[in-house]
Design an enzyme around this catalytic site. Structure first.
Site, PDB file in Angstrom:
ATOM      1  N   ARG A  68       0.808  -1.221   0.000  1.00 38.25           N
ATOM      2  CA  ARG A  68       0.000   0.000   0.000  1.00 38.25           C
ATOM      3  C   ARG A  68       0.845   1.276   0.000  1.00 38.25           C
ATOM      4  O   ARG A  68       0.352   2.343  -0.371  1.00 38.25           O
ATOM      5  CB  ARG A  68      -1.011  -0.024   1.152  1.00 38.25           C
ATOM      6  CG  ARG A  68      -2.190  -0.923   0.852  1.00 38.25           C
ATOM      7  CD  ARG A  68      -3.074  -1.107   2.048  1.00 38.25           C
ATOM      8  NE  ARG A  68      -2.611  -2.182   2.906  1.00 38.25           N
ATOM      9  CZ  ARG A  68      -2.999  -2.363   4.160  1.00 38.25           C
ATOM     10  NH1 ARG A  68      -3.819  -1.519   4.718  1.00 38.25           N
ATOM     11  NH2 ARG A  68      -2.542  -3.383   4.856  1.00 38.25           N
ATOM     12  N   GLU A 104       1.372  -6.065  12.870  1.00 36.34           N
ATOM     13  CA  GLU A 104       0.262  -6.117  13.825  1.00 36.34           C
ATOM     14  C   GLU A 104      -0.404  -7.494  13.776  1.00 36.34           C
ATOM     15  O   GLU A 104      -0.928  -7.960  14.760  1.00 36.34           O
ATOM     16  CB  GLU A 104      -0.755  -5.006  13.470  1.00 36.34           C
ATOM     17  CG  GLU A 104      -1.777  -4.733  14.557  1.00 36.34           C
ATOM     18  CD  GLU A 104      -2.811  -3.687  14.147  1.00 36.34           C
ATOM     19  OE1 GLU A 104      -2.794  -3.239  12.994  1.00 36.34           O
ATOM     20  OE2 GLU A 104      -3.635  -3.344  15.000  1.00 36.34           O
TER      21      GLU A 104
END
Ligand SMILES: O=P(O)(O)OC[C@H]1O[C@H](OP(=O)(O)OP(=O)(O)O)[C@H](O)[C@@H]1O
Ligand SMILES: Nc1ncnc2[nH]cnc12
Length: 178
Positions: A68, A104
């Site tokens: 991204r 994460e």
């Protein structure tokens, strides 16, 4: 509120949030909801340009993180700054440097081409989002392996509760905070 802040408020309003994706407890901030809205995407592009044009010294190279980060780094690179990718393992040809990192929600390996940045060059690292800081930390370590200097890490969004910037050893700027 300045025009710059108004633009970013507008962008923030257009980021859709998905609770419990991809795992329970994680609120997924979907940057693609900005790309599907041309006025919001224009506002974000303007804010990125404005921020980067004020960085001193001007970066010699922009390093962008798969995947991204690839949405935003090349836009900024149109300021006539060379753009270099950091990719996930096994996708870059030629001699590469490698760095494992934690996310994460998992672990991965980042790679950069060994001849993509020269020793001593000033580097701006760009990604879409700062969560735990594992990705930016790994990207900075890759730049360090090439003996270049990260002068700033720039992200569109920062998840403040995860305190990821504490893991990044260089000045880090986020345009939007959650
Ligand atoms: O601060 P961190 O905890 O490292 O997390 C941030 C990174 O996580 C996401 O990428 P992801 O690895 O999910 O890959 P993608 O961009 O290919 O979707 C995001 O795009 C950042 O690169
Ligand atoms: N909460 C989150 N939303 C979107 N992308 C992410 N990458 C890592 N954490 C994320």
């Amino acid at each position: 509120m300045t025009d710059f802040q108004k633009k970013l408020e507008y962008v923030k309003k257009n980021i859709r949030s998905y609770p419990d994706f991809p795992k329970p407890g994680i609120i997924f901030r979907d940057i693609f909801s900005v790309l599907s809205n041309p006025p919001a995407f224009h506002a974000l592009k303007d804010a990125l340009f404005e921020h980067v044009s004020e960085i001193t010294p001007k970066p010699d190279v922009i390093v962008v993180l798969e995947s991204r980060g690839f949405l935003f780094g090349p836009i900024v690179a149109l300021h006539n700054i060379p753009c270099v990718p950091v990719r996930k393992k096994g996708k870059l040809p030629g001699d590469i440097c490698r760095q494992e990192y934690t996310l994460e929600y998992g672990t991965d390996v980042f790679e950069i081409q060994s001849d993509s940045i020269k020793a001593g060059q000033n580097v701006l690292v760009i990604d879409d989002l700062l969560a735990t800081g594992g990705s930016l930390k790994a990207a900075c370590l890759l730049v360090k392996q090439l003996k270049a200097n990260v002068i700033q890490c720039l992200v569109v969004m920062e998840l403040l509760n995860l305190k990821g910037r504490n893991h990044v050893a260089v000045p880090t700027h986020s345009l939007i905070q959650f």
